[in-house]
Design a protein around this motif. Structure first.
Motif, PDB file in Angstrom:
ATOM      1  N   ARG A  49       0.812  -1.197   0.000  1.00  0.00           N
ATOM      2  CA  ARG A  49       0.000   0.000   0.000  1.00  0.00           C
ATOM      3  C   ARG A  49       0.861   1.269   0.000  1.00  0.00           C
ATOM      4  O   ARG A  49       2.062   1.215   0.247  1.00  0.00           O
ATOM      5  CB  ARG A  49      -0.910   0.006   1.247  1.00  0.00           C
ATOM      6  CG  ARG A  49      -1.860  -1.162   1.273  1.00  0.00           C
ATOM      7  CD  ARG A  49      -2.368  -1.548   2.641  1.00  0.00           C
ATOM      8  NE  ARG A  49      -2.564  -0.466   3.582  1.00  0.00           N
ATOM      9  CZ  ARG A  49      -3.614  -0.364   4.388  1.00  0.00           C
ATOM     10  NH1 ARG A  49      -4.561  -1.277   4.336  1.00  0.00           N
ATOM     11  NH2 ARG A  49      -3.706   0.621   5.259  1.00  0.00           N
ATOM     12  N   TYR A  63       2.426  -0.315   4.300  1.00  0.00           N
ATOM     13  CA  TYR A  63       1.950  -1.612   4.783  1.00  0.00           C
ATOM     14  C   TYR A  63       1.502  -2.468   3.598  1.00  0.00           C
ATOM     15  O   TYR A  63       1.356  -1.978   2.468  1.00  0.00           O
ATOM     16  CB  TYR A  63       0.778  -1.429   5.759  1.00  0.00           C
ATOM     17  CG  TYR A  63       1.178  -0.814   7.074  1.00  0.00           C
ATOM     18  CD1 TYR A  63       1.680  -1.591   8.105  1.00  0.00           C
ATOM     19  CD2 TYR A  63       1.057   0.558   7.291  1.00  0.00           C
ATOM     20  CE1 TYR A  63       2.055  -1.035   9.324  1.00  0.00           C
ATOM     21  CE2 TYR A  63       1.427   1.139   8.501  1.00  0.00           C
ATOM     22  CZ  TYR A  63       1.927   0.334   9.507  1.00  0.00           C
ATOM     23  OH  TYR A  63       2.293   0.889  10.696  1.00  0.00           O
ATOM     24  N   GLU A  66      -1.359  -4.922   1.819  1.00  0.00           N
ATOM     25  CA  GLU A  66      -2.785  -5.243   1.790  1.00  0.00           C
ATOM     26  C   GLU A  66      -2.913  -6.769   1.912  1.00  0.00           C
ATOM     27  O   GLU A  66      -2.388  -7.519   1.078  1.00  0.00           O
ATOM     28  CB  GLU A  66      -3.414  -4.766   0.485  1.00  0.00           C
ATOM     29  CG  GLU A  66      -4.917  -4.963   0.411  1.00  0.00           C
ATOM     30  CD  GLU A  66      -5.696  -3.959   1.258  1.00  0.00           C
ATOM     31  OE1 GLU A  66      -6.895  -4.208   1.477  1.00  0.00           O
ATOM     32  OE2 GLU A  66      -5.111  -2.937   1.694  1.00  0.00           O
ATOM     33  N   SER A 121      -1.029  -5.235  13.557  1.00  0.00           N
ATOM     34  CA  SER A 121      -1.936  -5.719  12.511  1.00  0.00           C
ATOM     35  C   SER A 121      -2.824  -6.880  12.944  1.00  0.00           C
ATOM     36  O   SER A 121      -3.941  -7.025  12.451  1.00  0.00           O
ATOM     37  CB  SER A 121      -1.117  -6.129  11.277  1.00  0.00           C
ATOM     38  OG  SER A 121      -0.468  -5.009  10.717  1.00  0.00           O
ATOM     39  N   ARG A 149      -4.975  -3.963   6.526  1.00  0.00           N
ATOM     40  CA  ARG A 149      -3.790  -4.197   7.358  1.00  0.00           C
ATOM     41  C   ARG A 149      -4.084  -5.236   8.423  1.00  0.00           C
ATOM     42  O   ARG A 149      -3.202  -5.613   9.189  1.00  0.00           O
ATOM     43  CB  ARG A 149      -3.393  -2.909   8.065  1.00  0.00           C
ATOM     44  CG  ARG A 149      -2.531  -1.974   7.297  1.00  0.00           C
ATOM     45  CD  ARG A 149      -2.158  -0.782   8.170  1.00  0.00           C
ATOM     46  NE  ARG A 149      -1.563  -1.205   9.423  1.00  0.00           N
ATOM     47  CZ  ARG A 149      -1.562  -0.492  10.542  1.00  0.00           C
ATOM     48  NH1 ARG A 149      -2.153   0.683  10.584  1.00  0.00           N
ATOM     49  NH2 ARG A 149      -0.974  -0.934  11.628  1.00  0.00           N
TER      50      ARG A 149
END
Length: 292
Positions: free
Chosen positions: A21, A25, A27, A135, A151
């Motif tokens: 992303r 982070y 996806e 996460s 996340r």
């Protein structure tokens, strides 16, 4: 006042990384379920405003690096809580194992302190707070069986697996999740799981379909760096587990087994070359009232 909270481990029935992303982070799309291997979190409210923490495991940080510590500090900061807390983590989930032990401890801390400090937060609000910590924390707040996206903050409850045994085997070494994702970015894995097939198998209570749909896109990456994980996987299949997969970024491997006698034989076989072996049940849809 003191409260104890159960903090169950999770396994990934599927784990897919869709793309990286803009925020740095990844996806994710995962199917996760809770198992009956759990830490216990004891929470004691104190007149002093500080957060203090101790653990029965020497491998767990006992300061602000600990996710449970961060969960307590986040609640105090966001809701101007005056009392402090003394947190004791009775550790049973292996550390750095791909079982979300630290995340589950944080989730249990959020749930317990919400009650201990009379904050009145909803489950959805606790999930949002959990996303600020790690996460896997939102899922661990919710627990049970869920399709997890983004996340890790977008959760959709789904049907739990039919009753079966779960055999877990963890090598002596841990695995760094950050390291695995870094190596993942340098390759083009072609072992993405069929998440839709897994969800359908769960909805139908199809144990064979669940075993056939197990998949983890990070598995090949970890196996290249840690061949022991692959050997454990091969042994578990050889001993008769009906579905075998590495959980999370590893290194723990789990096997799904219908019959108790077969599960016990697998455990006995694995103990010949792997010290950390467990035999547990699925938890199904976990009762959210986990506090005592």
């Amino acid at each position: 006042m003191e409260i104890s909270v159960k903090a169950p481990a999770k396994i990934n029935l599927t784990l897919d990384v869709l793309h990286k992303r803009d925020d740095g982070y990844h996806e994710l799309e995962m199917v996760m379920t809770s198992i009956d291997l759990a830490d216990r979190i004891d929470l004691v409210s104190t007149s002093q405003p500080s957060v203090r923490l101790r653990s029965t495991s020497g491998f767990v940080p006992q300061d602000e690096r600990n996710l449970a510590y961060r969960a307590a500090a986040l609640l105090k900061e966001n809701y101007d809580v005056k009392p402090g807390v003394f947190i004791t983590i009775h550790k049973h989930i292996p550390v750095a194992a791909g079982l979300a032990g630290g995340s589950s401890d944080a989730a249990a801390t959020l749930i317990g302190l919400n009650k201990l400090w009379n904050l009145g937060l909803t489950l959805d609000e606790l999930v949002e707070l959990g996303a600020q910590i790690g996460s896997d924390v939102p899922y661990c707040v919710h627990a049970g069986t869920a399709l997890v996206r983004g996340r890790g903050e977008r959760l959709m409850p789904i049907s739990s697996p039919p009753a079966c045994w779960v055999v877990l085997a963890k090598p002596e070494h841990g695995v760094s999740t950050a390291e695995v994702f870094q190596k993942f970015e340098q390759v083009s894995p072609d072992n993405s799981p069929d998440t839709k097939a897994m969800v359908a198998a769960l909805e139908q209570g199809d144990f064979s379909g669940i075993c056939a749909s197990l998949g983890n896109v990070l598995e090949d990456v970890t196996l290249k760096s840690y061949p022991t994980v692959g050997r454990i996987k091969d042994k578990m299949k050889e001993f008769g587990a009906e579905g075998v997969l590495m959980s999370g970024s590893g290194p723990t491997v789990f096997g799904l087994v219908r019959q108790e006698a077969r599960a016990r034989r697998i455990v006995n076989g694995l103990r010949g070359f792997c010290r950390h072996v467990y035999m547990v049940r699925m938890l199904g849809q976990l009762d959210q009232n986990r506090t005592k």
